[in-house]
Design a protein around this motif. Structure first.
Motif, short mmCIF file in Angstrom:
data_model
loop_
_atom_site.label_atom_id
_atom_site.label_comp_id
_atom_site.label_asym_id
_atom_site.label_seq_id
_atom_site.Cartn_x
_atom_site.Cartn_y
_atom_site.Cartn_z
N VAL A 275 -5.45 12.10 6.41
CA VAL A 275 -4.49 13.19 6.57
C VAL A 275 -3.93 13.60 5.21
CG1 VAL A 275 -2.17 13.75 7.46
CG2 VAL A 275 -3.87 12.71 8.96
N PHE A 276 -3.58 12.62 4.42
CA PHE A 276 -3.07 12.90 3.08
C PHE A 276 -4.09 13.66 2.25
CE2 PHE A 276 -3.08 11.52 -1.37
CZ PHE A 276 -1.89 12.09 -1.78
N ARG A 277 -5.35 13.21 2.26
CA ARG A 277 -6.40 13.88 1.48
C ARG A 277 -6.65 15.31 1.98
NH1 ARG A 277 -8.55 11.37 -3.14
NH2 ARG A 277 -10.38 12.59 -2.74
N ALA B 216 -3.37 -5.98 13.66
CA ALA B 216 -4.31 -5.71 12.57
C ALA B 216 -5.07 -4.41 12.83
CB ALA B 216 -5.27 -6.88 12.40
N LEU B 217 -5.48 -4.18 14.07
CA LEU B 217 -6.19 -2.94 14.39
C LEU B 217 -5.28 -1.72 14.24
CD1 LEU B 217 -8.43 -3.80 17.48
CD2 LEU B 217 -9.13 -3.39 15.11
N ILE B 218 -4.04 -1.84 14.69
CA ILE B 218 -3.10 -0.72 14.58
C ILE B 218 -2.84 -0.38 13.11
CG2 ILE B 218 -0.69 -0.02 14.94
CD1 ILE B 218 -0.87 -1.49 17.67
N TRP C 59 0.83 -1.20 0.00
CA TRP C 59 0.00 0.00 0.00
C TRP C 59 0.86 1.26 0.00
CZ3 TRP C 59 -4.15 -1.38 4.17
CH2 TRP C 59 -5.19 -2.09 3.58
N LEU C 60 1.89 1.27 0.82
CA LEU C 60 2.75 2.45 0.91
C LEU C 60 3.43 2.74 -0.42
CD1 LEU C 60 4.37 2.02 4.43
CD2 LEU C 60 2.72 3.77 3.73
N LEU C 61 3.98 1.72 -1.03
CA LEU C 61 4.68 1.94 -2.30
C LEU C 61 3.71 2.36 -3.40
CD1 LEU C 61 7.42 1.98 -3.57
CD2 LEU C 61 7.16 -0.43 -4.14
N ALA D 107 -5.93 1.26 11.55
CA ALA D 107 -6.09 2.65 11.99
C ALA D 107 -5.05 3.56 11.35
CB ALA D 107 -6.00 2.73 13.52
N VAL D 108 -3.81 3.13 11.30
CA VAL D 108 -2.75 3.95 10.71
C VAL D 108 -3.03 4.21 9.23
CG1 VAL D 108 -0.30 3.93 10.03
CG2 VAL D 108 -0.95 3.36 12.36
#
Length: 169
Positions: free
Chosen positions: A134-136, A121-123, A66-68, A126-127
């Protein structure tokens, strides 16, 4: 597609997969219990499966991808247009997978297997959600389409973070 629509769809996928994974773990536990009675399984079998899920690198790999992908979309927004369906599908499936891991983690935790997979999985979920919003909020669509310096800095930070999450997430 609006961020609110994406959030609703992703939350729905997350909850459906979490519920199915939870029920699946309960069913597997019941079948394993019966199998133990007739000596087709051992008490360690379900624990071994739980340990395998908990120690899996699936979460790190998913978040790294996802990050890449996000870094590429930020750096080269024109790539995002032909990939928009694929990116949306990846986001939906990814949240479904995180939901499934959360459901397994909840069941594993409730039945004494530890809470590691559930918490991780929850962390991660959420991140990712917070990062998306935040990005949007921080980088508008107009700013994303212009080739400004902020976009390149964000893309570089996100791209460099992806291998670290894969290795040590």
């Amino acid at each position: 597609m609006e961020p609110a629509e994406i959030a609703k769809r992703s939350a729905g996928n997350f909850l459906i997969f979490a519920a199915c994974a939870f029920v699946l773990w309960i069913m597997a536990g019941a079948i394993d219990w019966v199998a133990q009675i007739v000596h087709l399984s051992t008490p360690e079998r379900l624990t071994a499966v739980a340990t395998s899920i908990t120690s899996s690198s699936t979460l790190q790999a998913l978040v790294s991808i996802w990050l890449l992908t996000a870094a590429l979309a930020i750096a080269f927004p024109r790539i995002l247009t032909p990939l928009s369906t694929t990116t949306t599908l990846m986001f939906d499936v990814g949240y479904g997978i995180l939901g499934a891991l959360t459901g397994f983690g909840l069941a594993i935790g409730l039945f004494g297997g530890g809470w590691t997979i559930f918490v991780r999985a929850l962390i991660y979920s959420a991140v990712i959600a917070i990062g998306f919003f935040v990005f949007r909020k921080w980088l508008s669509v107009a700013e994303l389409r212009s080739y400004g310096q902020a976009r390149w800095i964000i893309a570089a930070i996100v791209a460099l973070a992806s291998p670290f999450v894969l290795l040590w997430g």
